[in-house]
Design an enzyme around this catalytic site. Structure first.
Site, PDB file in Angstrom:
ATOM      1  N   LYS A 154      14.566  17.478 -35.172  1.00  0.00           N
ATOM      2  CA  LYS A 154      14.222  16.101 -34.791  1.00  0.00           C
ATOM      3  C   LYS A 154      12.985  16.045 -33.889  1.00  0.00           C
ATOM      4  O   LYS A 154      12.056  15.278 -34.133  1.00  0.00           O
ATOM      5  CB  LYS A 154      15.426  15.456 -34.092  1.00  0.00           C
ATOM      6  CG  LYS A 154      16.613  15.254 -35.018  1.00  0.00           C
ATOM      7  CD  LYS A 154      17.844  14.839 -34.291  1.00  0.00           C
ATOM      8  CE  LYS A 154      18.517  15.933 -33.510  1.00  0.00           C
ATOM      9  NZ  LYS A 154      19.050  17.056 -34.280  1.00  0.00           N
ATOM     10  N   ILE A 155      12.946  16.889 -32.867  1.00  0.00           N
ATOM     11  CA  ILE A 155      11.841  16.825 -31.910  1.00  0.00           C
ATOM     12  C   ILE A 155      10.573  17.454 -32.502  1.00  0.00           C
ATOM     13  O   ILE A 155       9.479  16.891 -32.414  1.00  0.00           O
ATOM     14  CB  ILE A 155      12.236  17.526 -30.579  1.00  0.00           C
ATOM     15  CG1 ILE A 155      13.417  16.772 -29.940  1.00  0.00           C
ATOM     16  CG2 ILE A 155      11.047  17.596 -29.624  1.00  0.00           C
ATOM     17  CD1 ILE A 155      14.072  17.502 -28.782  1.00  0.00           C
ATOM     18  N   ASP A 174      10.342  27.351 -39.546  1.00  0.00           N
ATOM     19  CA  ASP A 174      11.736  26.944 -39.351  1.00  0.00           C
ATOM     20  C   ASP A 174      12.574  27.658 -40.397  1.00  0.00           C
ATOM     21  O   ASP A 174      12.037  28.128 -41.410  1.00  0.00           O
ATOM     22  CB  ASP A 174      11.869  25.407 -39.507  1.00  0.00           C
ATOM     23  CG  ASP A 174      13.170  24.874 -38.921  1.00  0.00           C
ATOM     24  OD1 ASP A 174      14.254  25.355 -39.315  1.00  0.00           O
ATOM     25  OD2 ASP A 174      13.108  23.981 -38.069  1.00  0.00           O
ATOM     26  N   ARG A 234      13.669  25.375 -24.351  1.00  0.00           N
ATOM     27  CA  ARG A 234      14.552  26.053 -23.395  1.00  0.00           C
ATOM     28  C   ARG A 234      13.773  27.203 -22.773  1.00  0.00           C
ATOM     29  O   ARG A 234      13.018  27.908 -23.452  1.00  0.00           O
ATOM     30  CB  ARG A 234      15.813  26.607 -24.080  1.00  0.00           C
ATOM     31  CG  ARG A 234      16.887  25.560 -24.353  1.00  0.00           C
ATOM     32  CD  ARG A 234      17.523  25.015 -23.064  1.00  0.00           C
ATOM     33  NE  ARG A 234      18.529  24.010 -23.308  1.00  0.00           N
ATOM     34  CZ  ARG A 234      18.300  22.689 -23.361  1.00  0.00           C
ATOM     35  NH1 ARG A 234      17.081  22.221 -23.188  1.00  0.00           N
ATOM     36  NH2 ARG A 234      19.291  21.851 -23.544  1.00  0.00           N
ATOM     37  N   ASP A 258       8.033  22.904 -19.481  1.00  0.00           N
ATOM     38  CA  ASP A 258       8.914  21.881 -18.913  1.00  0.00           C
ATOM     39  C   ASP A 258      10.278  22.494 -18.627  1.00  0.00           C
ATOM     40  O   ASP A 258      11.142  21.850 -18.038  1.00  0.00           O
ATOM     41  CB  ASP A 258       9.047  20.718 -19.912  1.00  0.00           C
ATOM     42  CG  ASP A 258       9.896  19.583 -19.355  1.00  0.00           C
ATOM     43  OD1 ASP A 258       9.582  19.124 -18.235  1.00  0.00           O
ATOM     44  OD2 ASP A 258      10.860  19.157 -20.025  1.00  0.00           O
ATOM     45  N   GLU A 263      15.481  28.223 -14.189  1.00  0.00           N
ATOM     46  CA  GLU A 263      15.325  26.881 -13.627  1.00  0.00           C
ATOM     47  C   GLU A 263      16.549  26.373 -12.872  1.00  0.00           C
ATOM     48  O   GLU A 263      16.428  25.479 -12.014  1.00  0.00           O
ATOM     49  CB  GLU A 263      14.955  25.875 -14.728  1.00  0.00           C
ATOM     50  CG  GLU A 263      16.078  25.570 -15.704  1.00  0.00           C
ATOM     51  CD  GLU A 263      15.674  24.529 -16.761  1.00  0.00           C
ATOM     52  OE1 GLU A 263      14.616  24.684 -17.375  1.00  0.00           O
ATOM     53  OE2 GLU A 263      16.429  23.570 -16.947  1.00  0.00           O
ATOM     54  N   HIS A 295      11.800  19.961 -16.205  1.00  0.00           N
ATOM     55  CA  HIS A 295      12.740  19.555 -17.265  1.00  0.00           C
ATOM     56  C   HIS A 295      12.791  18.021 -17.339  1.00  0.00           C
ATOM     57  O   HIS A 295      13.848  17.395 -17.216  1.00  0.00           O
ATOM     58  CB  HIS A 295      14.142  20.127 -17.010  1.00  0.00           C
ATOM     59  CG  HIS A 295      14.902  20.356 -18.286  1.00  0.00           C
ATOM     60  ND1 HIS A 295      15.592  21.517 -18.544  1.00  0.00           N
ATOM     61  CD2 HIS A 295      15.076  19.580 -19.376  1.00  0.00           C
ATOM     62  CE1 HIS A 295      16.163  21.432 -19.741  1.00  0.00           C
ATOM     63  NE2 HIS A 295      15.871  20.258 -20.255  1.00  0.00           N
TER      64      HIS A 295
HETATM   65  P1  NAD Z   1      17.279  20.210 -33.865  1.00  0.00           P
HETATM   66  O1  NAD Z   1      18.576  20.901 -34.017  1.00  0.00           O
HETATM   67  O2  NAD Z   1      17.085  18.886 -34.524  1.00  0.00           O
HETATM   68  O3  NAD Z   1      16.080  21.161 -34.365  1.00  0.00           O
HETATM   69  C1  NAD Z   1      15.995  22.508 -34.051  1.00  0.00           C
HETATM   70  C2  NAD Z   1      15.260  23.179 -35.198  1.00  0.00           C
HETATM   71  O4  NAD Z   1      15.069  24.551 -34.863  1.00  0.00           O
HETATM   72  C3  NAD Z   1      16.027  23.112 -36.517  1.00  0.00           C
HETATM   73  O5  NAD Z   1      15.213  22.589 -37.521  1.00  0.00           O
HETATM   74  C4  NAD Z   1      16.405  24.546 -36.767  1.00  0.00           C
HETATM   75  O6  NAD Z   1      16.498  24.877 -38.145  1.00  0.00           O
HETATM   76  C5  NAD Z   1      15.277  25.283 -36.065  1.00  0.00           C
HETATM   77  N1  NAD Z   1      15.625  26.673 -35.775  1.00  0.00           N
HETATM   78  C6  NAD Z   1      16.771  27.173 -35.305  1.00  0.00           C
HETATM   79  N2  NAD Z   1      16.695  28.506 -35.201  1.00  0.00           N
HETATM   80  C7  NAD Z   1      15.468  28.852 -35.631  1.00  0.00           C
HETATM   81  C8  NAD Z   1      14.804  30.093 -35.774  1.00  0.00           C
HETATM   82  N3  NAD Z   1      15.403  31.237 -35.462  1.00  0.00           N
HETATM   83  N4  NAD Z   1      13.552  30.082 -36.270  1.00  0.00           N
HETATM   84  C9  NAD Z   1      12.945  28.912 -36.589  1.00  0.00           C
HETATM   85  N5  NAD Z   1      13.530  27.712 -36.466  1.00  0.00           N
HETATM   86  C10 NAD Z   1      14.780  27.683 -36.000  1.00  0.00           C
HETATM   87  O7  NAD Z   1      17.034  20.115 -32.295  1.00  0.00           O
HETATM   88  P2  NAD Z   1      16.064  19.111 -31.536  1.00  0.00           P
HETATM   89  O8  NAD Z   1      16.807  17.872 -31.176  1.00  0.00           O
HETATM   90  O9  NAD Z   1      14.785  19.007 -32.264  1.00  0.00           O
HETATM   91  O10 NAD Z   1      15.866  19.911 -30.156  1.00  0.00           O
HETATM   92  C11 NAD Z   1      15.139  21.132 -30.114  1.00  0.00           C
HETATM   93  C12 NAD Z   1      15.362  21.758 -28.761  1.00  0.00           C
HETATM   94  O11 NAD Z   1      14.733  20.944 -27.756  1.00  0.00           O
HETATM   95  C13 NAD Z   1      16.828  21.794 -28.309  1.00  0.00           C
HETATM   96  O12 NAD Z   1      17.473  22.944 -28.780  1.00  0.00           O
HETATM   97  C14 NAD Z   1      16.727  21.792 -26.810  1.00  0.00           C
HETATM   98  O13 NAD Z   1      16.765  23.119 -26.368  1.00  0.00           O
HETATM   99  C15 NAD Z   1      15.352  21.198 -26.517  1.00  0.00           C
HETATM  100  N6  NAD Z   1      15.396  19.954 -25.749  1.00  0.00           N
HETATM  101  C16 NAD Z   1      14.671  19.878 -24.591  1.00  0.00           C
HETATM  102  C17 NAD Z   1      14.659  18.700 -23.837  1.00  0.00           C
HETATM  103  C18 NAD Z   1      13.855  18.555 -22.569  1.00  0.00           C
HETATM  104  O14 NAD Z   1      14.045  17.576 -21.834  1.00  0.00           O
HETATM  105  N7  NAD Z   1      12.931  19.449 -22.256  1.00  0.00           N
HETATM  106  C19 NAD Z   1      15.437  17.633 -24.270  1.00  0.00           C
HETATM  107  C20 NAD Z   1      16.155  17.740 -25.472  1.00  0.00           C
HETATM  108  C21 NAD Z   1      16.125  18.908 -26.206  1.00  0.00           C
END
Ligand code: NAD
Length: 338
Positions: A154-155, A174, A234, A258, A263, A295
């Site tokens: 998603k992000i 991915d 992360r 971030d 942390e 963060h």
């Molecule tokens: P998501 O589950 O929608 O997407 C994660 C993607 O990573 C997926 O498409 C998955 O297939 C891919 N992935 C997993 N393992 C992989 C690998 N070994 N190699 C390549 N791709 C791989 O998650 P999201 O909502 O997009 O969030 C992503 C990350 O952002 C979260 O896991 C979280 O750690 C982080 N996050 C940070 C904040 C912040 O405030 N800084 C807030 C929300 C989320």
């Protein structure tokens, strides 16, 4: 449901209290993190509500089970801080907020990229001192650059679309390819190719055994000289010592984090009148071409409202004997969140 809510700041309480008008849970707020020292506070609660730096390890989970707590409601998307197998064995349900406002993190990521590419952080400090000189502030266009998006969930997908809008050539890596992104012009490549060809690398995958220290001395060696690295995902995706070495040598041209490996002891707190004991973090803060935010990427009004609503909804569903919409399956421990 009677819920002990850990790691709360006034802004967390505001949005949870507002949203709870629709749910009527009995919420008791603690500022402390949940860990083996604070676990005794969970006695008499059926659920705990936690955030990114709470520690749901074997010891804490056994303590929760002993106190009769049956549910963990995470106020975040990531669940790397929960020992899912132990939770399953103890019969504790775990739920998270899978998507509250992906745009908040994607937009913040672009903010970090632009800050670094145009030295906006340094320019702001300068003009406050009455210094309007441009020396040292020479930036580069994003237009025409190659941006590597690691993780296009998603992000990452949102970030890729914004980067396309800036005229970047977007590479992605991915486990699963996103057809919509491919149609828009994103090119999926291997992990190594992304590292080798990108001018900007931005991380958007979860922290899993396979992705821990994804950016390390070996992978940095493969990158372009002067690469920009951005981590809003992360902390442990990046080996911070390796990044410091890369910044010192110039191999890493700029870095924005971030999130940070260690942390938990520092982020979300005010250390402005105290001495930071973490020498690695202190060193990162000295680089003119590195920026650290605490963060903050998720921190928008829209995200806070959605987090509160979805967290309380997870608890309500569990209380009613239904499957919480954000249920985390214990098998997710070692696989992607897809
Ligand atoms: P998501 O589950 O929608 O997407 C994660 C993607 O990573 C997926 O498409 C998955 O297939 C891919 N992935 C997993 N393992 C992989 C690998 N070994 N190699 C390549 N791709 C791989 O998650 P999201 O909502 O997009 O969030 C992503 C990350 O952002 C979260 O896991 C979280 O750690 C982080 N996050 C940070 C904040 C912040 O405030 N800084 C807030 C929300 C989320």
């Amino acid at each position: 449901m009677k819920t002990a809510v850990f790691s709360t700041k006034p802004y967390d309480r505001k949005y949870l209290i507002d949203s709870n008008q629709h749910f009527g849970h009995e919420l008791v707020f603690y500022e402390a993190h949940l860990n083996d020292q604070t676990c005794r506070l969970t006695e008499g609660f059926q659920a705990v509500c936690v955030f990114v730096n709470d520690e749901l390890n074997d010891k804490v989970l056994n303590c929760l089970a002993k106190h009769g707590c049956r549910m963990i409601a995470l106020r975040c998307a990531g669940f790397n801080n929960v020992d899912l197998l132990t939770a399953k064995n103890l019969g504790i349900t775990v739920a998270r907020v899978p998507a509250y406002s992906p745009a908040s993190i994607s937009e913040f990521t672009l903010g970090l990229i632009l800050t670094l590419s145009r030295h906006i952080h340094r320019a702001c400090n300068r003009t406050r001192e009455g210094n309007f000189a441009l020396d040292g502030l020479l930036g580069f266009d994003l237009y025409g650059k190659t941006a590597g998006v690691f993780g296009t969930g998603k992000i990452g997908a949102g970030t890729a679309k914004i980067l396309l809008g800036f005229g970047c050539h977007v590479l992605a890596s991915d486990l699963y390819e996103n057809n919509e992104l491919k149609t828009l012009g994103v090119q999926y490549v291997s992990r190594d190719e992304l590292f080798q060809k990108s001018d900007i690398i931005t991380l958007h995958c979860p922290l899993l055994p396979d992705t821990r220290h994804l950016i390390n001395t070996e992978t940095i060696t493969k990158m372009k000289h002067g690469v920009m690295i951005v981590n809003t995902s992360r902390g442990e995706l990046l080996d911070t010592d390796a990044a410091i070495f890369g910044l010192k040598s110039g191999k890493i041209g700029s870095l924005a984090i971030d999130v940070y490996e260690e942390e938990a002891e520092v982020f979300f707190e005010d250390f402005s009148s105290r001495v930071i004991q973490d020498d690695t973090l202190a060193r990162i803060l000295t680089f003119p071409n590195a920026i650290v935010t605490g963060h903050q990427a998720f921190f928008t009004i829209e995200a806070m409202q959605a987090i509160a609503q979805q967290t309380l909804q997870n608890i309500a569903a569990f209380e009613q004997g239904q499957t919480p919409p954000g249920l985390v399956h214990w098998e997710n421990k070692n696989v992607t969140t897809k």
